[in-house]
Write a protein that holds these residues in place. Structure first.
Motif, PDB file in Angstrom:
ATOM      1  N   ILE A 121      36.732  54.099  38.564  1.00 31.39           N
ATOM      2  CA  ILE A 121      36.512  53.083  37.517  1.00 31.39           C
ATOM      3  C   ILE A 121      35.595  52.015  38.090  1.00 31.39           C
ATOM      4  N   ASP A 122      34.435  51.893  37.467  1.00 35.68           N
ATOM      5  CA  ASP A 122      33.393  50.995  37.973  1.00 35.68           C
ATOM      6  C   ASP A 122      33.531  49.600  37.357  1.00 35.68           C
ATOM      7  N   ASP A 123      32.972  48.616  38.054  1.00 39.52           N
ATOM      8  CA  ASP A 123      32.929  47.235  37.542  1.00 39.52           C
ATOM      9  C   ASP A 123      34.287  46.753  37.089  1.00 39.52           C
ATOM     10  N   PHE A 124      35.329  47.127  37.797  1.00 38.54           N
ATOM     11  CA  PHE A 124      36.658  46.777  37.338  1.00 38.54           C
ATOM     12  C   PHE A 124      36.828  45.251  37.319  1.00 38.54           C
ATOM     13  N   ALA A 131      35.338  47.934  47.219  1.00 35.90           N
ATOM     14  CA  ALA A 131      34.801  46.633  46.845  1.00 35.90           C
ATOM     15  C   ALA A 131      33.290  46.716  46.896  1.00 35.90           C
ATOM     16  N   GLU A 132      32.626  46.335  45.787  1.00 32.59           N
ATOM     17  CA  GLU A 132      31.163  46.327  45.839  1.00 32.59           C
ATOM     18  C   GLU A 132      30.714  44.872  45.903  1.00 32.59           C
ATOM     19  N   GLY A 133      29.497  44.677  46.386  1.00 30.85           N
ATOM     20  CA  GLY A 133      28.990  43.314  46.533  1.00 30.85           C
ATOM     21  C   GLY A 133      29.446  42.661  47.837  1.00 30.85           C
TER      22      GLY A 133
HETATM   23 CA    CA Z   1      29.659  48.390  39.906  1.00 35.19          CA
END
Ligand code: CA
Ligand code: C2E
Ligand code: CA
Length: 801
Positions: free
Chosen positions: A685-688, A742-744
């Motif tokens: 699940i992206d951009d959660f 964790a992205e970013g």
């Molecule tokens: Ca994303």
């Protein structure tokens, strides 16, 4: 609205007056009629009595007349000269002398016939010839008479019929002194008695022959016409009405004498008109009085009616005012009666309606939470501005991550946050000629009247700059980010709905690109002309090999080893250079072109996986799927075919899906996801945190991984609340058996913090920016996890715990 005619008060006034007047007239008419008929009944009764009396008087007069004439006959019978002429009754008598004497006496008292008969009742002399009829009467009249012993009293009027004519007859014996014949005198019935009667009783009378040869013999009333009178006659002794020469009369007929088929009687007449004339006069006076009364009544009842209708008129006017929507003028009761009570009720109604109206207006045009104008009011104001064909700018603003602040910190907190944001925005927009409104949720909109593109962009920048200052609510510090979309009139539209939807499009685009604010451009709009040419270009891009695949590594946060890479697309545009995905992915999604694009990315990813295997690398690739891909029922088969073409096992491919993509059509998305899951693909699940799904819902999805959106991760170091969100997301994901990415990750501190919170993997500029495939394979062997022992997190952890 026109008030019904009921409130035509002139008419009401007239009706009140007319009703009372009508009543008065009816009463007057009834009493007038009653009086009239009782006058007539009384007149009838008194006339009847008068006529009866008249009959008695007439009979009395006849008797008196008879007595008088009897006396006259006695005088003749006792007359010395007369007795001498008769002699003793023996021998020849001097008839001419006798006749003269009879004549003289008869003339003196007006007798019609005088007859002398001798002792044997034989006719001797008479004043005229053919008097046998009279002579026969002598015997019955004189039978009881004596010469001595005084005169006999007259018994009645002594009316007889001789030859069809009525006469009054008297007869006396002639005594010399012995009885020596008799004298009879006959008198025609004349008008003298009738005149006497009239003098005594005001009655007219006529003696009539009521036999076969009907005619009036004598009368006190001139011009009596037999033919007119005869048919109106009624039975003996009854009262009857008759009409003579236009005059109403009452009559009474009394028979006087009847003999051998002939009859003579007297008809007594009384003028009815005359009898009731004085009453009629009274009646007319009464009528006059009634007229005056009615006139007075009308004059007096008009002001009375007005006293009733005047307050009603005021009330009707008040009602009209209320109907027009004027609720401000108070309605004062002018009296304490029922109308006053009605006015008081009206007044209560007015204040109630006004209060409700205000409430309705508040609800209809104002946002109850922030007290800002709502969408409706904003639309109206914008519409006015557009109608005035003024230039203006619409700025639409949507807060970042508000949903999660709400979920994690509670709705009450979310409400406070919205209020604080609205205060800030109000302060910022107060100076300019603008209207700030809340459209709903965390969406605000600002109308800048007269603003051009430059002014709008500057306003957006001012807001974003201001939002860099975190909010302080209930000892908590909240970082607020926002995306702002700008649409300008007349450039982008001259209609409210167009401007709002274009500002919204720009706003979503700004959020996706995370570029703060964005001015609307046709490329954002799949339907526009510009978009169509862009679509052509994009098709061409695939064929002309203008797309490039970039890879961004993902590392295990504990070991620092590269475990995976995210495949991100770029467009190497011959004129524009490298175009970032956010400039064409949303557009590709809207037009459906995304399917080709996804197919291209998946094929490229499969190639990467193949060459990674050839190089002996145990690498996974994550590729992004969009809503449209998820709705494609054939997607699982297509992916499988692709991978098998490059002989790659499904577990090496991870598919990233945003929450919103799933939420568009959860039913179908779930089906596709389940297929993909069964086939062995990893799902993420992206951009959660940016969407609206809850963790509880995610529990039902067959996913393996959860990617916390970079906006939380990037703010985490500065904002304790973002850190809290990250921490609770990691905990919950782990509870659901999901691994967390964790992205970013832009700093070593973030890495260390995430590792401390138990996050599994990390992706970000701190590790590497996305890079072309060849470059990635060069970078990979050189990668070494940095030493993070220098990063200090003590304060952060103590705050978090
Ligand atoms: Ca994303
Ligand atoms: P995404 O799936 O969330 O991808 C991650 C984005 O975050 C990438 O932007 C990446 O460059 C950026 N990023 C990674 N680490 C950091 C960091 O530390 N700091 C910052 N500021 N940004 C970081 P990119 O490549 O511009 O892609 C943007 C979005 O475009 C993606 O977001 C994804 O939704 C979409 N996208 C990119 N390629 C594809 C594709 O092939 N297919 C589909 N359907 N969507 C794609
Ligand atoms: Ca992604």
């Amino acid at each position: 609205m026109r008030l019904p005619r009921l409130l035509d008060l002139r008419r009401l006034e007239a009706r009140i007056v007319a009703m009372f007047l009508g009543l008065l007239l009816v009463v007057q008419l009834i009493s007038f009629g009653l009086i009239g008929s009782s006058i007539e009944r009384n007149a009838e009764a008194s006339i009847s009595a008068e006529l009866e009396t008249g009959e008695r008087v007439y009979r009395r007069l006849l008797v008196q007349e008879a007595e008088k004439r009897n006396d006259a006959a006695r005088v003749l019978a006792a007359d010395y000269g007369f007795i001498e002429t008769i002699g003793n009754g023996e021998g020849q008598q001097d008839v001419p002398t006798l006749t003269d004497a009879l004549k003289n006496h008869g003339d003196r008292i007006g007798a019609t016939v005088v007859v002398y008969a001798d002792r044997e009742q034989r006719l001797v002399a008479a004043t005229r010839p053919q008097v046998e009829g009279f002579a026969k009467l002598i015997a019955p009249l004189t039978r009881k008479m004596r010469c001595r012993g005084g005169s006999e009293a007259i018994q009645g009027p002594n009316i007889v019929l001789v030859g069809g004519q009525p006469y009054q007859v008297v007869a006396v014996p002639v005594c010399t002194p012995a009885p020596n014949g008799s004298v009879l005198m006959a008198f025609e019935l004349d008008s003298a008695t009738l005149k006497d009667l009239k003098q005594l009783s005001r009655l007219d009378a006529a003696v009539v022959n009521n036999g076969p040869d009907w005619h009036v013999l004598v009368s006190s009333r001139p011009q009596l016409i037999d033919n007119e009178l005869a048919p109106q006659l009624r039975a003996d002794g009854t009262l009857f009405a008759l009409k003579l020469g236009g005059e109403q009369l009452r009559g009474r007929y009394v028979s006087l004498v009847r003999a051998s088929g002939d009859e003579v009687g007297v008809l007594l007449l009384r003028s009815f008109d005359e009898a009731i004339a004085p009453y009629r006069q009274l009646q007319w006076k009464l009528l006059g009085l009634t007229g005056v009364g009615v006139a007075l009544f009308v004059l007096l009842s008009l002001p009375f009616a007005r006293r009733i209708t005047e307050p009603l008129k005021l009330l009707a006017e008040s009602a009209k005012r209320l109907g027009r929507g004027d609720y401000d003028t108070p309605i004062e009761p002018k009296s304490t009666d029922e109308v006053g009570a009605l006015a008081t009720a009206f007044e209560a109604m007015r204040t109630d309606i006004r209060a409700r109206e205000e409430q309705v207006r508040r609800l209809a045009f104002w946002d109850p939470l922030t007290g800002l104008p709502n969408r409706e009011q904003f639309s109206q104001r914008l519409s006015q501005q557009l109608n005035a064909s003024g230039r203006c700018a619409v700025l639409m603003l949507d807060l970042d991550r508000f949903k999660h602040v709400n979920d994690v910190l509670g709705h009450a907190f979310g409400d406070q946050l919205l209020c604080s944001v609205s205060e800030r925005l109000s302060r910022l927009s107060a100076a300019s000629s603008s209207l700030l409104a809340r459209l709903g949720g965390d969406e605000f909109v600002l109308l800048l009247e007269g603003a051009d593109e430059m002014a709008a962009i500057q306003a957006a920048r001012r807001i974003l700059k201001d939002f860099e200052q975190p909010l302080h609510i209930e000892d908590q510090t909240v970082d607020i980010g926002a995306g702002i979309g700008i649409a300008l009139s007349p450039e982008h539209g001259i209609e409210v709905s167009t401007l709002l939807s274009r500002a919204e499009l720009a706003m979503y685009s700004a959020k996706r690109r995370q570029c703060g604010s964005m001015v609307y451009e046709a490329a954002l709009d799949a339907g526009s002309q510009e978009s169509l040419s862009l679509l052509g270009e994009l098709r061409h891009a695939v064929e002309a090999n203008e797309l490039r695949l970039y890879l961004q590594p993902k590392i295990d946060l504990n070991s620092g080893a590269v475990v995976s890479a995210e495949a991100l697309v770029r467009w190497d545009h011959p004129q524009r250079g490298l175009v970032p995905p956010m400039a064409f992915i949303p557009f590709a999604e809207q037009t459906g072109f995304i399917r080709q694009l996804t197919a291209w990315v998946l094929a490229e990813s499969a190639k990467v996986l193949q060459s990674a295997r050839l190089r002996g690398l145990d690498l996974r690739i994550s590729a992004n799927l969009s809503t449209r891909d998820l709705l494609d029922q054939d997607l699982p088969v297509k992916v499988e075919q692709l991978l098998s073409r490059y002989s790659v096992a499904p577990e090496f491919l991870c598919l990233e899906i945003t929450e919103s993509a799933i939420m568009d059509d959860p039913q179908r998305a779930l089906q596709t996801l389940e297929r993909l899951h069964e086939m062995g693909f990893r799902l993420s699940i992206d951009d959660f945190g940016t969407g609206y799904s809850s963790l509880a819902y995610l529990k039902r999805l067959p996913v393996d991984e959860l990617k916390i959106d970079k906006s939380f991760v990037m703010a985490m170091e500065r904002e304790i609340d973002d850190a809290k969100i990250v921490r609770s997301t990691i905990e919950l994901a782990h509870n659901l058996g999901l691994s967390v990415v964790a992205e970013g990750v832009e700093t070593g501190k973030a890495w260390k913090l995430l590792a401390g919170l138990g996050c599994d993997e990390g992706q970000g500029y701190f590790i590497s920016r996305p890079m072309p495939v060849e470059q990635f394979f060069e970078w990979l062997p050189r990668w070494q996890a940095p030493d993070l022992s220098g990063e200090r997190l003590d304060t952060m952890f103590s705050e978090l715990n």
